[in-house]
Design a protein around this motif. Sequence first.
Motif, PDB file in Angstrom:
ATOM      1  N   SER A 399       0.845  -1.197   0.000  1.00 26.63           N
ATOM      2  CA  SER A 399       0.000   0.000   0.000  1.00 26.63           C
ATOM      3  C   SER A 399       0.876   1.241   0.000  1.00 26.63           C
ATOM      4  N   ALA A 400       0.631   2.133  -0.940  1.00 29.81           N
ATOM      5  CA  ALA A 400       1.401   3.373  -1.016  1.00 29.81           C
ATOM      6  C   ALA A 400       1.161   4.236   0.219  1.00 29.81           C
ATOM      7  N   TYR A 401      -0.061   4.250   0.705  1.00 27.71           N
ATOM      8  CA  TYR A 401      -0.391   5.111   1.836  1.00 27.71           C
ATOM      9  C   TYR A 401       0.216   4.575   3.134  1.00 27.71           C
ATOM     10  N   PHE A 402       0.163   3.266   3.336  1.00 28.79           N
ATOM     11  CA  PHE A 402       0.846   2.686   4.496  1.00 28.79           C
ATOM     12  C   PHE A 402       2.362   2.795   4.355  1.00 28.79           C
ATOM     13  N   SER A 403       2.846   2.800   3.113  1.00 31.74           N
ATOM     14  CA  SER A 403       4.276   3.004   2.889  1.00 31.74           C
ATOM     15  C   SER A 403       4.695   4.395   3.355  1.00 31.74           C
ATOM     16  N   ILE A 404       3.874   5.399   3.047  1.00 29.56           N
ATOM     17  CA  ILE A 404       4.149   6.759   3.523  1.00 29.56           C
ATOM     18  C   ILE A 404       4.224   6.786   5.043  1.00 29.56           C
TER      19      ILE A 404
END
Length: 443
Positions: A399-404
Amino acid sequence: MLKFIFNIFFCFLSLFIYILAPNLYSFEYCLFLLMVFLLVFVFNTYSNDINEGFGFGILFSISFLFCNFIYPVFYIVDYTYISSFVFPYNQNIVNKATAVALVAYCFYVLGVTQYNQNYTHCHRARRNFISNFNVIYSIIFLLFFSVLLFVVLGGYDITKALYSGDLGVTVQKNDTFGYAQILIFIFSMLLASIFYYTHSSFSKKLAFISIIFVALFMLSTGTRLLALNLFVMLLAVYSREVKKITIKMTLLSSFLGANLLYIIMLIRENQSLVFSSQNDTLPGLPFDVFIDLIGTNRNLYVLYDYVESHGSLLFLNELPTLLSVFPFSSFFIDLLPVETYKTSGLFPTYLTFGPNANYGLGTSMVGEAYLSFGMLGVIFVFFTFGWIIKKTKVKSLNSAYFSIIYFYLVGQAVFYPRIDYFWGLKNIFWMCLILLILNYLFT
């Protein structure tokens, strides 16, 4: 099951040790606390952090060690050159406060262990995790626009003068360059979190160069925070996606990095490279390179002492930080039944200097949790914190958002033991919102 039993045992043991804490400072007791912490630290590293290598867990644990356990064993008697300890504090609560830190770490480890998904390396990114190269270019443009704005508004010159010790320079609350500086933080850390996950090799290289440039640019002003955040985030991305940085290499790089930042601090303040004790007869200790972290111990002591005398704040100390995530929330924050100086990590500075402080002393994550709701607050905050760290780490694989969120937390891992536990929520909110908007525009 074995990990659960081990963690539960040490959670109850830490509480038992806290109850039996001597009323007066005891070197033997604090040394025992340090040994128990190191035992839990080693177990946590090899059961939870070794598969990941360079990441939040190991960095947070190293920082937590120096922020809570080194001073009462190695510095408290003879070594008095740590800046924050030139101010008075109640030495009789050192045992109890340090024992609270042990309780906090044990419940943090329990929280990490209790999240029921295992961390495994996943190099096959899903479709919704690939960053559009136009998104990367847009963030780079916004980043350099923020840097330009920071320079034009005088932020570079003022910040450099402040960190060089120019007493003739002052910063007003309404200085507009501060907003540009916040944008630099947000865009650079957002870029560092997602730049690797794009099919465009050119945009990936351009983003990497941009991140390095901004880190060095901010470092040239004398401030180390953003540079350290970005370099740590880059190492975390490299360790996950290119070649794992082992725990041994992480420990070595942490020591070398601490030495480098220590030298930068001394050069910035025009100090000698060797500290000495107050009586000038004792040599500096090898832990001196972590002196910024060690000074955090005093914040824990003054917050613990306050709660023991006046009681906890029932989590009101963290509500302003939580509400500040939302735009135009200042009106509601002003209505809260708590004084501003007791919130957002400001209280140790107020307790030391009063309302007219010339600079801040920071705070302690353990102390803020204890200030929130005593021992129950410590248990709840650190168990939940550990659970969230493990969840974001696992979810960030796809997940890009959890990566952030996770890479941002990794970048802040060294600082978390010395800040209030809701610190950074605003940055996370805006980074995710910006990515959401850019994805909408370019998808």
